[in-house]
Design a protein around this motif. Sequence first.
Motif, short mmCIF file in Angstrom:
data_model
loop_
_atom_site.label_atom_id
_atom_site.label_comp_id
_atom_site.label_asym_id
_atom_site.label_seq_id
_atom_site.Cartn_x
_atom_site.Cartn_y
_atom_site.Cartn_z
N CYS A 74 -67.40 14.11 139.90
CA CYS A 74 -67.70 14.56 141.26
C CYS A 74 -69.18 14.37 141.57
CB CYS A 74 -67.38 16.05 141.40
SG CYS A 74 -65.63 16.44 141.26
N CYS A 82 -65.68 19.97 145.36
CA CYS A 82 -64.86 19.03 144.59
C CYS A 82 -63.59 19.72 144.10
CB CYS A 82 -65.67 18.53 143.39
SG CYS A 82 -64.81 17.30 142.41
N GLY A 141 -59.49 9.83 142.70
CA GLY A 141 -59.68 9.27 144.04
C GLY A 141 -58.56 8.32 144.44
N GLU A 142 -58.39 8.16 145.76
CA GLU A 142 -57.36 7.24 146.27
C GLU A 142 -57.67 5.79 145.89
OE1 GLU A 142 -56.71 7.81 150.46
OE2 GLU A 142 -56.55 9.98 150.20
N SER A 202 -59.99 15.46 145.05
CA SER A 202 -60.92 15.01 146.07
C SER A 202 -62.37 15.30 145.69
CB SER A 202 -60.59 15.72 147.40
OG SER A 202 -61.54 15.41 148.37
N ASN A 203 -63.27 14.35 145.98
CA ASN A 203 -64.70 14.53 145.77
C ASN A 203 -65.22 15.51 146.83
OD1 ASN A 203 -67.27 14.21 144.71
ND2 ASN A 203 -67.53 12.12 145.41
#
Length: 161
Positions: free
Chosen positions: A115, A129, A105-106, A133-134
Amino acid sequence: MPVPALSPWVKPASAMSVRKDEIHQQSSAPLERSPQQNLCPPGFYMEEAIGGCAPCTDGIDYTSHSNTLPSCLPCTTCKSGEEEKNGCTPTKDTECQCKPGTFRGEDAPEFCQKCSTGCPDGKVMVMKCTPWSNIKCVDQESSTLTHGEAPVPGELATMSQ
């Protein structure tokens, strides 16, 4: 008239000629400031003992740019929770990505997070997922993302004062 042959005393220039006094220059000096300095190509390093460039070892170390490094850089080992996306070559470091079911994640890029397994009641999944990214969920009725993002790029509401 026949074309004259090359004279016997002309020698081809060596592709990797390195002068001894250039080897001892500071390797941390910015490369832009010394264009006359002989550099080793990516996948090689400056080997002082031979006075020239020596190759990096596939899967062990690498150099990705022209350099005067005294050795190649060690290949990255993927952390637990990660898998190898692309292996290390003499010119490129190992590329790691999160294992299936996890993402980077960012908000916390230094480790892989688990996820989400599903969307809350009243929401539908619009994106699965991925390693980066989730899952993404949207409101079933309004089709807006729960994170406050517009589902179609460019559809941002503007407020006038």
